[in-house]
Design an enzyme around this catalytic site. Structure first.
Site, PDB file in Angstrom:
ATOM      1  N   ASP A 192       1.033  -1.118  -0.238  1.00 56.52           N
ATOM      2  CA  ASP A 192      -0.111  -0.242  -0.141  1.00 56.52           C
ATOM      3  C   ASP A 192       0.804   1.061   0.135  1.00 56.52           C
ATOM      4  O   ASP A 192       1.306   1.579   0.906  1.00 56.52           O
ATOM      5  CB  ASP A 192      -0.646  -0.176   1.597  1.00 56.52           C
ATOM      6  CG  ASP A 192      -1.834   0.903   1.482  1.00 56.52           C
ATOM      7  OD1 ASP A 192      -1.702   2.163   0.964  1.00 56.52           O
ATOM      8  OD2 ASP A 192      -2.035   1.468   2.313  1.00 56.52           O
ATOM      9  N   GLN A 231       1.332   6.316   1.240  1.00 56.48           N
ATOM     10  CA  GLN A 231       2.096   7.718   1.869  1.00 56.48           C
ATOM     11  C   GLN A 231       3.582   7.971   1.604  1.00 56.48           C
ATOM     12  O   GLN A 231       4.464   8.117   1.750  1.00 56.48           O
ATOM     13  CB  GLN A 231       1.696   7.065   2.968  1.00 56.48           C
ATOM     14  CG  GLN A 231       0.897   7.309   4.349  1.00 56.48           C
ATOM     15  CD  GLN A 231      -0.064   8.605   4.163  1.00 56.48           C
ATOM     16  OE1 GLN A 231       0.617  10.008   3.192  1.00 56.48           O
ATOM     17  NE2 GLN A 231      -1.224   9.227   3.903  1.00 56.48           N
ATOM     18  N   LYS A 267      -3.113  12.012  -3.011  1.00 54.85           N
ATOM     19  CA  LYS A 267      -2.091  12.866  -2.303  1.00 54.85           C
ATOM     20  C   LYS A 267      -0.908  12.474  -2.589  1.00 54.85           C
ATOM     21  O   LYS A 267       0.015  12.985  -1.537  1.00 54.85           O
ATOM     22  CB  LYS A 267      -2.017  11.101  -1.087  1.00 54.85           C
ATOM     23  CG  LYS A 267      -2.658  10.656   0.171  1.00 54.85           C
ATOM     24  CD  LYS A 267      -3.001   9.508  -0.001  1.00 54.85           C
ATOM     25  CE  LYS A 267      -4.137   8.993   1.331  1.00 54.85           C
ATOM     26  NZ  LYS A 267      -4.332   9.107   2.540  1.00 54.85           N
TER      27      LYS A 267
HETATM   28  N1  PMP Z   1      -3.268   3.583   2.514  1.00 59.02           N
HETATM   29  C1  PMP Z   1      -2.752   4.460   3.538  1.00 59.02           C
HETATM   30  C2  PMP Z   1      -1.802   4.025   3.843  1.00 59.02           C
HETATM   31  C3  PMP Z   1      -3.332   5.510   3.862  1.00 59.02           C
HETATM   32  O1  PMP Z   1      -2.931   6.639   3.552  1.00 59.02           O
HETATM   33  C4  PMP Z   1      -4.838   5.869   3.060  1.00 59.02           C
HETATM   34  C5  PMP Z   1      -5.402   6.605   3.116  1.00 59.02           C
HETATM   35  N2  PMP Z   1      -5.878   8.059   3.661  1.00 59.02           N
HETATM   36  C6  PMP Z   1      -5.050   5.033   1.590  1.00 59.02           C
HETATM   37  C7  PMP Z   1      -4.304   3.667   2.040  1.00 59.02           C
HETATM   38  C8  PMP Z   1      -6.598   4.667   0.835  1.00 59.02           C
HETATM   39  O2  PMP Z   1      -6.338   6.050   0.147  1.00 59.02           O
HETATM   40  P1  PMP Z   1      -7.713   6.238  -0.741  1.00 59.02           P
HETATM   41  O3  PMP Z   1      -8.660   6.624   0.449  1.00 59.02           O
HETATM   42  O4  PMP Z   1      -7.098   7.750  -1.811  1.00 59.02           O
HETATM   43  O5  PMP Z   1      -8.439   5.136  -1.199  1.00 59.02           O
END
Ligand code: PMP
Length: 388
Positions: A178, A181, A204
């Site tokens: 994932d 970040q 992000k």
């Molecule tokens: N994984 C991590 C580590 C995140 O910080 C986030 C967003 N806060 C997500 C997954 C999910 O991303 P999204 O809501 O843009 O799909």
């Protein structure tokens, strides 16, 4: 840098970039162009405007692939990291046991549960990193997937990805990272990391909402059945039998997020014009400054490792993070306010592990600076005076 970001006008101290980053003017301009003078559908039109849009859409796929070190036909456009992980959890043909970690975002927990995987949870080290020694002991041939955050959205801790890949591959499991970040704050090369899937969201990365990418090894994507049906993802359709397009098209049912894809291209160009190494060094300096200032107080508990990437979570004695966040949002003596995140950060299992219901989190972007750190520290002092 700050002048490139209309969202930061007025001297706002925005310390919530880990939730979503502010957008530079070039990304806004690319959105307006794609939605205005250049707008048309992709993949279907016989007229020049649509053909040009198709070229631009596929050029963005090339750009994403180049950005993370993969090949274009290994990049699936999705709504974001959440959708990317749901896609793999549902479509990966060998559903078995998946090894996650305590610090995962809900979007790297719930999709596996929904899709019927057996979930195992790797613990953390004392400073908040995923404990790969423990992972090594936990992994069995029953595990077909290991899915871990490259960088924690709460603690800023960075995974030793090559070791995680090695451990996963030893038991013939696949490694999904994932990268939400990580992509905004460090150079990512999926080939060097050794992972099998990589997921991230554009918003992000200074790009728009509603778009992200899943990278997967070509052979793995090719072995995965479609997960949503509709236009574009097919080869031939009849009422008797439908056959499907090859990957990545097979996973992109319906009219795609054309405008957002083009804006993501602009965001990657923007970020790379500054350089991920420079961004990483800049954010690391700010993390160091903030941690030092917080440590100098006697009413703060710091979470996460010293070398956290761009993110600092903390607790203030006797002050709920929501109260701190609310007071920081009120303009200080110079008329500016500070935006931090307060809550569970979509990581409730991690909150339980830390023994808190919420933390305060400051997270940096490439436009953050020492003034933001100073404004946050002044706001914390103001809060202390209010709470006594
Ligand atoms: N994984 C991590 C580590 C995140 O910080 C986030 C967003 N806060 C997500 C997954 C999910 O991303 P999204 O809501 O843009 O799909």
């Amino acid at each position: 840098m700050r002048d490139d970001f209309p969202g930061l006008a007025g001297g706002w101290h925005y310390l919530d970039s880990a939730a979503t980053a502010q957008k530079p003017q070039v990304v806004i301009d690319a959105t307006v162009r794609a939605m205005g003078a250049d707008y048309a559908t992709v993949h279907r039109g016989v007229y020049a405007r649509s053909a040009n849009m198709t070229l631009a859409y596929e050029a963005a796929r090339e750009r994403v692939a180049q950005f993370i070190g993969g090949k274009a036909d290994e990049v699936v456009f999705v709504r974001g990291a959440t959708e990317a992980i749901n896609l793999v959890a549902q479509s990966f043909p060998k559903k078995g046991r998946v090894l996650l970690s305590v610090l995962e975002h809900h979007s790297n927990i719930v999709p596996w549960q929904l899709a019927g995987w057996q979930v195992d949870v790797c613990p953390l080290t004392a400073d908040g990193c995923i404990d790969l020694d423990a992972a090594e002991k936990m992994l069995t041939p029953e595990h077909t997937m290991v899915a871990l955050a490259h960088v924690s959205n709460v603690l800023g801790s960075t995974l030793d990805c090559t070791r995680a890949a090695d451990l996963a591959h030893r038991v013939r499991a696949r490694l999904l990272l994932d990268g939400c970040q990580a992509v905004p704050r460090m150079a990512v090369d999926v080939a060097a990391l050794g992972c099998d899937f990589y997921a991230f969201s554009a918003h992000k990365l200074y790009g728009p909402t509603g778009i992200g990418a899943l990278w997967g090894r070509a052979a793995l994507l090719e072995a995965m059945p479609p997960w949503q049906g509709g236009g574009s993802m097919i080869d031939k359709v009849s009422f008797e039998r439908t056959t499907f397009a090859s990957a990545p098209t097979r996973f992109e049912a319906g009219t795609p997020a054309i405008v957002e894809v083009l804006a993501l291209h602009a965001a990657i160009d923007f970020v790379e014009s500054i350089g991920l190494a420079a961004i990483h060094a800049h954010e690391t300096r700010l993390v160091g400054q903030l941690r030092e200032a917080l440590r100098a107080r006697n009413d703060i508990t710091l979470f996460g490792p010293e070398d956290a990437a761009g993110i600092v979570s903390f607790a203030m004695d006797g002050v709920h993070p929501h109260d701190l966040g609310t007071i920081l949002d009120e303009p200080g003596p110079d008329g500016t306010s500070v935006a931090i995140r307060a809550g569970h950060h979509c990581a409730q299992p991690l909150m339980a592990h830390l023994g808190v219901s919420a933390t305060a989190r400051a997270s940096f972007g490439l436009y953050s600076d020492a003034d933001d750190v100073a404004a946050l520290m002044a706001g914390i002092e103001r809060t202390r005076r209010i709470f006594g």
